[in-house]
Structure formats: C-alpha cells, structure tokens
Design a protein around this motif. Sequence first.
Motif, short mmCIF file in Angstrom:
data_model
loop_
_atom_site.label_atom_id
_atom_site.label_comp_id
_atom_site.label_asym_id
_atom_site.label_seq_id
_atom_site.Cartn_x
_atom_site.Cartn_y
_atom_site.Cartn_z
N ILE A 1 0.62 1.40 -2.69
CA ILE A 1 0.24 2.58 -3.28
C ILE A 1 -1.21 2.72 -3.37
O ILE A 1 -2.06 1.60 -3.65
CB ILE A 1 0.68 2.23 -4.98
CG1 ILE A 1 2.18 2.58 -4.63
CG2 ILE A 1 0.19 3.91 -5.62
CD1 ILE A 1 2.90 2.38 -6.33
N SER A 2 -1.88 3.87 -3.16
CA SER A 2 -3.24 3.97 -2.94
C SER A 2 -3.52 5.23 -4.28
O SER A 2 -2.69 6.05 -4.42
CB SER A 2 -3.81 4.44 -1.86
OG SER A 2 -3.27 5.77 -1.18
N ALA A 3 -4.60 4.92 -4.76
CA ALA A 3 -4.96 5.86 -5.84
C ALA A 3 -6.49 6.18 -5.94
O ALA A 3 -7.32 5.39 -5.57
CB ALA A 3 -4.92 5.16 -7.30
N LYS A 4 -6.90 7.41 -6.19
CA LYS A 4 -8.30 7.95 -6.20
C LYS A 4 -8.39 8.94 -7.41
O LYS A 4 -7.50 9.58 -7.95
CB LYS A 4 -8.35 8.83 -5.05
CG LYS A 4 -9.66 9.36 -4.74
CD LYS A 4 -9.95 10.30 -3.63
CE LYS A 4 -9.24 11.24 -3.57
NZ LYS A 4 -9.59 12.15 -2.46
N PHE A 5 -9.57 8.73 -8.05
CA PHE A 5 -9.84 9.41 -9.16
C PHE A 5 -11.06 10.15 -8.99
O PHE A 5 -12.08 9.68 -8.88
CB PHE A 5 -9.90 8.48 -10.73
CG PHE A 5 -10.12 9.36 -11.87
CD1 PHE A 5 -8.87 9.86 -12.62
CD2 PHE A 5 -11.22 9.46 -12.42
CE1 PHE A 5 -9.10 10.54 -13.69
CE2 PHE A 5 -11.22 10.07 -13.61
CZ PHE A 5 -10.28 10.79 -14.41
N THR B 1 -5.19 11.21 -8.02
CA THR B 1 -4.32 11.24 -7.09
C THR B 1 -3.60 9.90 -6.49
O THR B 1 -4.35 8.97 -6.22
CB THR B 1 -5.10 12.02 -5.86
OG1 THR B 1 -5.72 13.10 -6.48
CG2 THR B 1 -4.17 12.44 -4.61
N LEU B 2 -2.24 9.75 -6.41
CA LEU B 2 -1.53 8.60 -6.08
C LEU B 2 -0.96 8.99 -4.60
O LEU B 2 -0.28 10.00 -4.69
CB LEU B 2 -0.72 8.13 -7.07
CG LEU B 2 -1.38 7.78 -8.33
CD1 LEU B 2 -0.69 8.42 -9.47
CD2 LEU B 2 -1.44 6.24 -8.33
N SER B 3 -0.79 8.14 -3.79
CA SER B 3 -0.25 8.13 -2.45
C SER B 3 0.70 7.31 -2.73
O SER B 3 0.46 6.02 -2.46
CB SER B 3 -1.08 7.92 -1.22
OG SER B 3 -0.44 8.20 -0.15
#
Length: 144
Positions: free
Chosen positions: A112-116, A122-124
């Motif tokens: 899982i990758s996450a960006k704020f 946003t999570l992929s």
Amino acid sequence: MLVPRIFEETLLDDFVRFPERDFHRSNYQAASLMQTDVEEKDDKYILSMDLAGYRKEDVKAELKDGNLIIQATKEATNEDKDENSKYLRRERFYGNCRRSFYVGKDVKQEDISAKFEDGVLTLSIPKKAPAPKVEQNNYISIEG
C-alpha cells in the motif's frame, strides 16, 4: 408537535443537550469529516479521503487483519481571548475520527502506498486475488 429544523438541528439543541443525540451527532460528524471516494482501476483501488484541517502528522494508517484503518486526531487549541468573551457555538471538530475498509488478508503493508497533499489522503491498494486453495486429500493409509 414537530420542532422546526434549521441546518439539520432542532432549535432546542442550543439550550438542551440530549446525550443520546450527542452520541449520534458525533458519529455522523466523524464520518462526514472523512468523506472518501473509492476508484477501481485494472490493477488497484485508489482511495481519496478528505481530511481538511489535518496535518500529515495527525493522520495514521494501519493494516490489521485485512482491514485498512485510517485515524485522524485533532487537538483543541487554546485561543487567546478576553475574559468577558465566551463561545456561543463551536462547530469546528476536535477529537478523533476513524474509518476502516476491508482490503483482504492477502494485501500486505508494503503493498500500500499513501500520499497526503492539500488535505487529501490518497491511498493506492493493489488488487490481489486470494491464493487458490489446494485441495488436499486426507486419505488414511491402510496396511496389509
């Protein structure tokens, strides 16, 4: 007799607090703070969650037993004001809010990758098909 409603609250709410209403309102308020879009692509899911007013340090994402748990915490700030003033109404949320999504037990944390960015988390999450079950024969050996 029904009490008129303004902005989804009764006029009496400002004067009388009903504990059971506060419980339901706080649950509704927390869910409304974490509005989420889930987009499906060929190989992954994209979750976009609104967390306006939160900082990256306030947000935690955890994967536990196939559940993706997102929690955000906002502490109350003590604003300087004179001794004669008081709040008549406070609508800004302070406290914890949390949402969880089942993503499957085959998804690992490192997948899982996450960006704020700009108040949006946003999570992929990759699509993972469950491992096929291998049918196992449990025969008992017969001697003789």
